[in-house]
Motif scaffolding. Structure first.
Motif, PDB file in Angstrom:
ATOM      1  N   GLY B  43       0.822  -1.203   0.000  1.00 55.32           N
ATOM      2  CA  GLY B  43       0.000   0.000   0.000  1.00 55.32           C
ATOM      3  C   GLY B  43       0.857   1.254   0.000  1.00 55.32           C
ATOM      4  O   GLY B  43       1.955   1.282   0.558  1.00 55.32           O
ATOM      5  N   LEU B  44       0.350   2.278  -0.672  1.00 54.75           N
ATOM      6  CA  LEU B  44       1.048   3.561  -0.735  1.00 54.75           C
ATOM      7  C   LEU B  44       0.047   4.608  -0.274  1.00 54.75           C
ATOM      8  O   LEU B  44      -0.974   4.823  -0.939  1.00 54.75           O
ATOM      9  CB  LEU B  44       1.449   3.795  -2.192  1.00 54.75           C
ATOM     10  CG  LEU B  44       2.670   4.637  -2.537  1.00 54.75           C
ATOM     11  CD1 LEU B  44       3.901   4.133  -1.818  1.00 54.75           C
ATOM     12  CD2 LEU B  44       2.891   4.593  -4.043  1.00 54.75           C
ATOM     13  N   VAL B 182       3.328  -6.952 -12.359  1.00 53.02           N
ATOM     14  CA  VAL B 182       3.007  -6.058 -11.254  1.00 53.02           C
ATOM     15  C   VAL B 182       1.914  -5.094 -11.698  1.00 53.02           C
ATOM     16  O   VAL B 182       1.938  -4.558 -12.800  1.00 53.02           O
ATOM     17  CB  VAL B 182       4.253  -5.312 -10.730  1.00 53.02           C
ATOM     18  CG1 VAL B 182       4.992  -4.596 -11.830  1.00 53.02           C
ATOM     19  CG2 VAL B 182       3.878  -4.325  -9.620  1.00 53.02           C
ATOM     20  N   LEU B 183       0.923  -4.946 -10.824  1.00 50.73           N
ATOM     21  CA  LEU B 183      -0.246  -4.142 -11.148  1.00 50.73           C
ATOM     22  C   LEU B 183      -0.282  -2.930 -10.220  1.00 50.73           C
ATOM     23  O   LEU B 183      -0.178  -3.072  -9.007  1.00 50.73           O
ATOM     24  CB  LEU B 183      -1.498  -5.010 -10.943  1.00 50.73           C
ATOM     25  CG  LEU B 183      -2.871  -4.395 -11.150  1.00 50.73           C
ATOM     26  CD1 LEU B 183      -3.039  -3.935 -12.592  1.00 50.73           C
ATOM     27  CD2 LEU B 183      -3.955  -5.424 -10.804  1.00 50.73           C
ATOM     28  N   LEU B 184      -0.392  -1.729 -10.809  1.00 47.75           N
ATOM     29  CA  LEU B 184      -0.452  -0.502 -10.017  1.00 47.75           C
ATOM     30  C   LEU B 184      -1.880   0.031 -10.023  1.00 47.75           C
ATOM     31  O   LEU B 184      -2.427   0.302 -11.082  1.00 47.75           O
ATOM     32  CB  LEU B 184       0.487   0.560 -10.604  1.00 47.75           C
ATOM     33  CG  LEU B 184       1.910   0.145 -10.959  1.00 47.75           C
ATOM     34  CD1 LEU B 184       2.668   1.323 -11.584  1.00 47.75           C
ATOM     35  CD2 LEU B 184       2.654  -0.352  -9.722  1.00 47.75           C
ATOM     36  N   LEU B 185      -2.485   0.156  -8.847  1.00 49.66           N
ATOM     37  CA  LEU B 185      -3.861   0.637  -8.773  1.00 49.66           C
ATOM     38  C   LEU B 185      -3.875   1.999  -8.091  1.00 49.66           C
ATOM     39  O   LEU B 185      -3.494   2.129  -6.935  1.00 49.66           O
ATOM     40  CB  LEU B 185      -4.727  -0.341  -7.981  1.00 49.66           C
ATOM     41  CG  LEU B 185      -4.761  -1.791  -8.486  1.00 49.66           C
ATOM     42  CD1 LEU B 185      -5.570  -2.675  -7.542  1.00 49.66           C
ATOM     43  CD2 LEU B 185      -5.340  -1.860  -9.895  1.00 49.66           C
ATOM     44  N   LEU B 217      -0.862  -0.516  -4.442  1.00 47.23           N
ATOM     45  CA  LEU B 217      -2.051   0.307  -4.558  1.00 47.23           C
ATOM     46  C   LEU B 217      -1.995   1.574  -3.734  1.00 47.23           C
ATOM     47  O   LEU B 217      -1.488   1.592  -2.614  1.00 47.23           O
ATOM     48  CB  LEU B 217      -3.316  -0.500  -4.272  1.00 47.23           C
ATOM     49  CG  LEU B 217      -3.560  -1.134  -2.917  1.00 47.23           C
ATOM     50  CD1 LEU B 217      -4.352  -0.173  -2.045  1.00 47.23           C
ATOM     51  CD2 LEU B 217      -4.355  -2.415  -3.117  1.00 47.23           C
ATOM     52  N   ILE B 218      -2.494   2.636  -4.353  1.00 48.96           N
ATOM     53  CA  ILE B 218      -2.649   3.921  -3.670  1.00 48.96           C
ATOM     54  C   ILE B 218      -4.097   3.977  -3.228  1.00 48.96           C
ATOM     55  O   ILE B 218      -4.984   3.660  -4.018  1.00 48.96           O
ATOM     56  CB  ILE B 218      -2.390   5.086  -4.652  1.00 48.96           C
ATOM     57  CG1 ILE B 218      -0.952   5.065  -5.150  1.00 48.96           C
ATOM     58  CG2 ILE B 218      -2.734   6.424  -3.992  1.00 48.96           C
ATOM     59  CD1 ILE B 218      -0.680   6.088  -6.243  1.00 48.96           C
ATOM     60  N   GLU B 230       0.010  -6.085   2.796  1.00 51.44           N
ATOM     61  CA  GLU B 230       0.915  -6.765   3.701  1.00 51.44           C
ATOM     62  C   GLU B 230       1.938  -5.786   4.243  1.00 51.44           C
ATOM     63  O   GLU B 230       2.543  -5.993   5.290  1.00 51.44           O
ATOM     64  CB  GLU B 230       1.620  -7.899   2.951  1.00 51.44           C
ATOM     65  CG  GLU B 230       0.668  -9.054   2.661  1.00 51.44           C
ATOM     66  CD  GLU B 230       0.859  -9.660   1.281  1.00 51.44           C
ATOM     67  OE1 GLU B 230       1.852  -9.334   0.608  1.00 51.44           O
ATOM     68  OE2 GLU B 230       0.005 -10.460   0.873  1.00 51.44           O
ATOM     69  N   ARG B 231       2.129  -4.702   3.464  1.00 49.94           N
ATOM     70  CA  ARG B 231       3.165  -3.734   3.819  1.00 49.94           C
ATOM     71  C   ARG B 231       2.663  -2.381   3.329  1.00 49.94           C
ATOM     72  O   ARG B 231       2.021  -2.289   2.287  1.00 49.94           O
ATOM     73  CB  ARG B 231       4.437  -4.110   3.071  1.00 49.94           C
ATOM     74  CG  ARG B 231       5.679  -3.400   3.446  1.00 49.94           C
ATOM     75  CD  ARG B 231       6.881  -4.329   3.170  1.00 49.94           C
ATOM     76  NE  ARG B 231       7.009  -4.652   1.758  1.00 49.94           N
ATOM     77  CZ  ARG B 231       7.772  -3.942   0.909  1.00 49.94           C
ATOM     78  NH1 ARG B 231       8.422  -2.871   1.303  1.00 49.94           N
ATOM     79  NH2 ARG B 231       7.886  -4.320  -0.350  1.00 49.94           N
ATOM     80  N   ILE B 232       2.942  -1.327   4.095  1.00 53.24           N
ATOM     81  CA  ILE B 232       2.457  -0.004   3.726  1.00 53.24           C
ATOM     82  C   ILE B 232       3.598   1.006   3.766  1.00 53.24           C
ATOM     83  O   ILE B 232       4.420   0.984   4.693  1.00 53.24           O
ATOM     84  CB  ILE B 232       1.317   0.444   4.672  1.00 53.24           C
ATOM     85  CG1 ILE B 232       0.112  -0.489   4.510  1.00 53.24           C
ATOM     86  CG2 ILE B 232       0.900   1.883   4.376  1.00 53.24           C
ATOM     87  CD1 ILE B 232      -0.964  -0.276   5.549  1.00 53.24           C
ATOM     88  N   LEU B 233       3.643   1.870   2.749  1.00 47.42           N
ATOM     89  CA  LEU B 233       4.602   2.979   2.758  1.00 47.42           C
ATOM     90  C   LEU B 233       3.808   4.270   2.897  1.00 47.42           C
ATOM     91  O   LEU B 233       2.794   4.441   2.221  1.00 47.42           O
ATOM     92  CB  LEU B 233       5.377   3.042   1.443  1.00 47.42           C
ATOM     93  CG  LEU B 233       6.627   2.162   1.302  1.00 47.42           C
ATOM     94  CD1 LEU B 233       6.216   0.729   1.097  1.00 47.42           C
ATOM     95  CD2 LEU B 233       7.477   2.661   0.142  1.00 47.42           C
TER      96      LEU B 233
END
Ligand SMILES: Nc1ncnc2c1ncn2[C@@H]1O[C@H](COP(=O)(O)OP(=O)(O)OP(=O)(O)O)[C@@H](O)[C@H]1O
Ligand SMILES: [Mg+2]
Lengths: 337, 266
Positions: B43-44, B182-185, B217-218, B230-233
């Protein structure tokens, strides 16, 4: 999802369309040979034919690719001169010489299309319009000043090869090629560019490549039309292929509907015949065109046909559907359909 | 293809180091690093204008970075065009929806299947068997992909006529059609109601399992981000201010400060 019935079978649709084309050609031949349509009237069908080619090919670049080139007459003249110079230079039997000359005209125009397209297609909208407009004018001036093109006197003594039959055949070829291209992965890529360039790139399609494809195919058929025109008029004048000629073709596309092939065909027929029918008014042609455009922009800005494309089988299916529906209603049983 | 660059590189699907971009005087992104493994969901998040969409634009070569490196499936994207990078195996959706509005839903998907088909222009014009075969297969595949979101019945509608939520889902289907690694949402749940969001959440997980891809994903909807990532920035003013598991992020004082600070400013 799967629909049954002959009209939904692809092979049947192709045969049906081929049959109709042959029928149309038979009808025209009979009308001409029996004298119902006189020779003069029949001759006007040739400009009708090459104008159809011009309008549909321009539609590929405007309606489908979504650009606004204003130099279509330039490609037409390049093709016309190239094919005329070739047929004048060689002395082959007409049945071979003429098709080869037309193809050469088309290819030379396509090459010019690429040369212009490379820089022009980086620009958008008005800028592309201005560059292509400039190109058309440059071509005209160059032809006027070259020796082998006949300069200001025009190119005279071109053999009279264009017949009703050859025009008809080339119209069918052009329509089919453009249609077949549009309804393929390559055509979808072209339409995608019109719809959204960034999204097109994002799904892995080179927008530069497909812009070039659309532009050069468009120029190719303009070149073919130029060749047909040259071998019909038997003389070429650079002055006839100026900016106004490009605008006339654009008017056909806009009136018929950008992105509708049937629209371009109908508009090309009407706008070629109209000045002939209104002989006395031919000086006012441009005024009539402008008026038509203004009226159109007010009442039907997307053109007569919008983006609609005609399909004989689908129309027949609709008619069939209507008939069965109304007979059902008579039986007073409401069906949700 | 370039064999070496594929082999001697990391196991990461996405490997970004020291990425940065300036717009005039504005440093929109700086010192951004991320490594994404196969089948990971990352996650972003961050306040408006933090630079999240800018990262996607950099990853897909819509923008060229001012500094740093991006490797997609082991290949550097330096100097590549967006369509070349797409072919490396990265696909995206757009925050401001970019569908092919005037054409049918199924053709939107088939456009994205372009590179999955191989028939030439000549085969198309002559309607050779390869044209018929590949078109038929593409139609079938497009319908299967639409079925992921139960949208196969909408196939013949113009994409622009769909409700907002369905348009977002169609963008995901279109991205899937390019067969990415890789998929960017970009804000997939924006404009969706809570039940649509919940459904989207489980579908995103299904997509990862069914297609074996990594997903970045954003999202502003915290229930979705906390639920599946699973992980967030966390990003603020173009810098990573925190990263970790959803639990760690929820309790991070820096993150709370960034969000509260923004709310106070509003
Ligand atoms: N092409 C551009 N030119 C100039 N500035 C830009 C450009 N693209 C983005 N920016 C700026 O970069 C910053 C980050 O923008 P970005 O769109 O990445 O934010 P975001 O985190 O996606 O925000 P949001 O949550 O609102 O979508 C903003 O200040 C924006 O104005
Ligand atoms: Mg954004």
């Amino acid at each position: 999802m799967k629909k049954e019935g002959l009209l939904n079978k692809t092979w049947f649709r192709y045969i049906l369309n081929a049959a109709c084309i042959l029928l149309l050609f038979g009808l025209i031949s009979i009308l001409v040979s029996s004298g119902v349509v006189n020779r003069y009237q029949a001759m006007i069908l040739i400009p009708v034919g090459y104008n159809i080619i011009l309008a549909t090919s321009l539609n590929l670049a405007t309606g489908f690719l979504g650009q606004l080139p204003l130099g279509h007459a330039g490609f037409m003249s390049v093709g016309g001169y190239a094919s005329a110079l070739f047929s004048m230079a060689v002395d082959w039997p007409a049945a071979i010489e003429f098709p080869v000359a037309l193809l050469i005209g088309g290819l030379v125009a396509a090459v010019f299309g690429m040369i212009i397209g490379l820089p022009a297609l980086r620009l958008k909208g008005d800028y592309l319009a201005i560059i292509t407009l400039g190109f058309g004018e440059i071509i005209r001036v160059i032809i006027l000043n070259l020796k082998f093109t006949g300069g200001a006197f025009g190119l005279r003594g071109i053999e009279n090869h264009t017949t009703l039959t050859s025009t008809f055949v080339w119209v069918v070829i052009s329509l089919f090629v453009i249609f077949a291209l549009i309804k393929s992965r390559h055509g979808r890529a072209i339409i995608a560019i019109r719809e959204n360039e960034i999204a097109t790139e994002s799904v892995g399609i080179s927008t530069t490549y497909y812009k070039m494809v659309a532009f050069s195919v468009s120029a190719f058929f303009a070149g073919i039309a130029g060749g047909l025109c040259a071998h019909y008029l038997t003389l070429l004048n650079a002055g006839d292929f100026g900016f106004m000629r490009s605008v006339e073709i654009l008017v056909m596309v806009v009136l018929g509907g950008m992105g509708s092939i049937i629209g371009s065909v109908v508009a090309a027929i009407v706008l070629t015949l109209l000045p002939e029918l209104l002989r006395g008014f031919s000086e006012y042609r441009l005024i009539i065109y402008s008026l038509l455009l203004v009226i159109m922009m007010i009442f039907r800005p997307s053109g007569l046909f919008g983006r609609y494309d005609f399909s004989l089988s689908n129309s027949l299916l609709k008619i069939k559907g209507k008939i069965t529906n109304s007979s059902r209603k008579k039986g007073a049983t409401h069906h949700e359909s | 293809m370039n064999h070496e660059s594929v082999q001697n590189n990391s196991a990461y699907i996405l490997d970004v180091t020291n990425l940065g971009i300036d717009f005039g005087g504005l440093q929109a992104l700086d010192d951004f690093n991320i490594q994404v493994k196969d089948r990971e969901i990352v996650g972003l998040i961050g306040p408006n204008g933090a630079g999240k969409t800018t990262i996607f634009n950099l990853l897909t070569s819509v923008y060229q970075p001012s500094r740093g490196n991006i490797q997609v499936t082991g290949r550097s994207t330096k100097g590549k065009t967006p369509h070349e990078v797409s072919q490396f195996g990265i696909a995206r959706t757009f925050q401001n929806i970019r569908l092919f509005k005037n054409i049918s839903v199924i053709d939107n998907v088939k456009i994205a299947l372009h590179n999955g088909m191989k028939y030439s222009m000549l085969s198309a014009i002559l309607r050779l068997p390869s044209y018929w075969r590949e078109e038929k297969a593409a139609t079938k595949l497009a319908l299967e992909l639409l079925a992921v979101f139960n949208m196969q019945d909408l196939a013949d509608q113009p994409a622009g006529s769909l409700p907002y939520g369905a348009q977002r889902r169609l963008e995901i289907v279109r991205a899937l059609a390019t067969n990415p690694k890789v998929l960017l949402l970009d804000e997939p749940a924006a404009g969706m109601n809570p039940s649509e969001t919940a459904e989207l959440m489980s579908t995103i997980r299904d997509i990862r399992d069914q297609f074996n891809m990594a997903i970045v994903l954003i999202e502003h909807d915290m229930s979705l981000v906390m639920g599946i990532c699973e992980r967030i920035l966390v990003l603020n003013y173009g810098l990573i201010i925190a990263q970790g598991t959803p639990e760690e992020i929820k309790n991070s004082p820096v993150v709370i400060e960034a969000y509260l600070g923004q709310q106070r400013g509003e």
